[in-house]
Design an enzyme around this catalytic site. Structure first.
Site, PDB file in Angstrom:
ATOM      1  N   ASP A   8      -6.218   5.398   5.155  1.00 15.31           N
ATOM      2  CA  ASP A   8      -6.366   5.258   3.704  1.00 15.31           C
ATOM      3  C   ASP A   8      -6.631   3.802   3.310  1.00 15.31           C
ATOM      4  O   ASP A   8      -7.444   3.536   2.414  1.00 15.31           O
ATOM      5  CB  ASP A   8      -5.109   5.778   3.005  1.00 15.31           C
ATOM      6  CG  ASP A   8      -5.320   5.894   1.512  1.00 15.31           C
ATOM      7  OD1 ASP A   8      -6.284   6.584   1.107  1.00 15.31           O
ATOM      8  OD2 ASP A   8      -4.552   5.280   0.742  1.00 15.31           O
ATOM      9  N   HIS A  62       0.855  -1.187   0.000  1.00 15.92           N
ATOM     10  CA  HIS A  62       0.000   0.000   0.000  1.00 15.92           C
ATOM     11  C   HIS A  62       0.898   1.248   0.000  1.00 15.92           C
ATOM     12  O   HIS A  62       1.814   1.355   0.830  1.00 15.92           O
ATOM     13  CB  HIS A  62      -0.906  -0.008   1.233  1.00 15.92           C
ATOM     14  CG  HIS A  62      -1.791   1.196   1.292  1.00 15.92           C
ATOM     15  ND1 HIS A  62      -1.382   2.398   1.842  1.00 15.92           N
ATOM     16  CD2 HIS A  62      -3.036   1.405   0.829  1.00 15.92           C
ATOM     17  CE1 HIS A  62      -2.350   3.283   1.721  1.00 15.92           C
ATOM     18  NE2 HIS A  62      -3.366   2.704   1.115  1.00 15.92           N
TER      19      HIS A  62
END
Lengths: 357, 357
Positions: B320, B168
């Site tokens: 996020d 990520h």
């Protein structure tokens, strides 16, 4: 005489016997390489093992057309790469490519002699293994430097090395495209049942435990391809081609295929992630041997993704890797000089007469 | 009573004993988990081994301040994540976080009871291990579903899972920043001598050979961090914390440090790549034990990169990850339902009452 070559690119790879008669010499070379195989009393035991294995290996090559196609593909790759480089990088043109196989002809000596004949001054040793291992790229480079010494060409060329390119965007794109083409070979309505099995050549745990960077880079290549593919299918990574009595990095591709069948998996796409050309490990091991095994354990749809071979996207990638490298001015990657923590090889991570020094 | 929580995020992790008195109960839980440790006659041998190890482990915790800080950090992470999510995703707000440790309090039951009390309907099981392994995330999820069964809350929440996030971009950026901060702890004029050693918790080869995806994902995380760092320094990957008589994935961090010292390496930056908070493996094993070893073998400058802990960049990343996940509408990753080819666990890769079905 041909035009003088300004930049010579040596394409390093394992190689393979081009004919059945070359199988035994190939195995003799392989079993003599102490950087890849350590046997007790290797000078005697190496040839013994090589000669004993030769008949069975000859049979495998007979079944894939009588020899390895790796030289055929490497030449097409070299031609495509050089033609593109001449366009991309006129300041280093004309470029020439020189194949240097580790265990078959043409060898390092052949490449170096041809480079001398072509008047090459600037040379790039470009490994054809995307992921670095001391057993593959390391052994090829060491042999290249030794060959230059044997031919008294130690000071003849200025060298730099492309020693790894596991997540180069062009390579990743070309590899992802082979996965896409593999997926297209399944009927559209069955395609969402496919599991992707990335298969890389295994290494003995002894090599892994020395600190070889290969499994880390393989993991990175797999992730890069799946990211590019948008994670459309689930995947696994396994390791193939283990031989002999020592423990190897797992999970083993053969065992994984067997287990997947037993668990009811029916659709499998196998992707060779560490080879760029078809050769015995794709055409015989993956296609014939594991294809038969898959069938036996109930994997009714077994597909092997095409090798990169002369795919134009891959030729673009090869040219781009070298172009980027030439523009960088670097003699090698930041990783190359760092020996494995457990290294026992007195000759390794060298470079002969490097550029920029 | 507090405001009702619309979206509950369960933060799954190993956990650790908060006080010295909790060390033995923690070890008893750990050695009872057949998804991570298999012993003959485990009901008897597990407690025996746990009790025998307790005094030595208590001593280690005493040296790092009398307990594990993992709950402290997880709570700060949860608070930072939820506060950000309320801003990022008002449509799923208010968000609440619930810590579910595998071997220490608060456990899955505690999290589930608190979620029920807060009126949660939509639940996300969010592993705090960036890279998936059946031994870590897998075991935590299985325990979460079992706990929901024990509490008769099987139908109480609609679930989805964040089961892995090894590359990520927010995680990679935060991790890269810890490497940068680690590098800054070396004098500027010595910084180019630094070797970066990524260290991940090891797994028994038995788990690797079943097809666990952990090493592939670790390799991908390492490559992503080094790419983000611009390959400024050479690096290695090794595996730490192996215990007991079975063979583990190598190379071993301890052995690598010893060998690097022997080979004359003097500047080493160790980066925990698979943990997000400080706990015994960073504070005791990496800082104290290997710090002492490094000193002994001649590594004069040994630095351990800071853990992510409550770094604002990491809190951004956590928010996020969950925000992206909620927007996707997915119940889990494409990888989650695929059991390891060699899986022997009848209960695994499940999800309770998933969203979108």
């Amino acid at each position: 005489m041909s035009q003088r070559v300004k930049t010579g690119i040596v394409m390093l790879n394992l190689g393979g016997p081009g004919t059945l008669d070359e199988v035994e010499p190939f195995l003799l070379e392989l079993f003599a390489d102490r950087e890849i195989i350590q046997l007790p009393a290797q000078r005697w035991l190496g040839p013994f093992v090589a000669r004993r294995r030769a008949p069975a290996v000859r049979e495998l090559y007979a079944k894939i057309g009588g020899g390895s196609p790796i030289l055929h593909w490497t030449r097409l790759q070299g031609e495509g790469m050089v033609e593109r480089l001449d366009r991309l990088s006129p300041e280093t043109a004309p470029h020439g490519f020189y194949v240097a196989f580790r265990y078959a002809s043409p060898k390092s000596e052949d490449a170096l002699r041809a480079m001398e004949a072509d008047g090459v001054e600037r040379a790039v040793a470009f490994t054809q293994y995307p992921q670095f291992s001391c057993s593959t790229t390391g052994s090829s480079l060491n042999e290249l430097w030794r060959a230059a010494g044997r031919l008294r060409l130690r000071d003849r060329f200025r060298w730099s090395i492309v020693d790894r390119w596991p997540v180069h965007p062009g390579f990743v794109e070309a590899m992802t495209d082979t996965v896409r083409r593999g997926l297209e070979r399944f009927p559209a309505e069955e395609r969402d049942q496919v599991l992707i099995l990335f298969s890389a050549h295994s290494l003995p745990l002894r090599v892994i435990n020395r600190g070889d960077s290969y499994p880390q880079e393989i993991g990175a290549s797999v992730q890069a391809v799946m990211t590019r593919l948008g994670f459309s299918h689930p995947w696994l990574l396994s390791y193939q081609s283990e031989v002999g009595p020592v423990p190897w990095q797992g999970p083993s591709t053969e065992k994984v295929i067997r287990e997947l069948g037993t668990k009811g998996r029916t659709h499998l796409l196998v992707v060779p992630i560490a080879f760029t050309s078809d050769h015995i490990e794709t055409l015989s091991e993956l296609d014939l041997e594991y294809g038969e095994l898959a069938h036996k354990v109930g994997i009714t749809s077994y597909v092997r993704a095409p090798a990169l071979n002369d795919d134009p996207r891959f030729l673009d990638a090869l040219a781009d890797v070298v172009h980027e490298h030439l523009r960088s001015g670097d003699a090698h990657s930041v990783q190359y000089p760092v020996r494995c923590p457990g290294c026992v090889n007195p000759q390794c991570r060298n470079i002969l007469n490097p550029v920029g020094i």
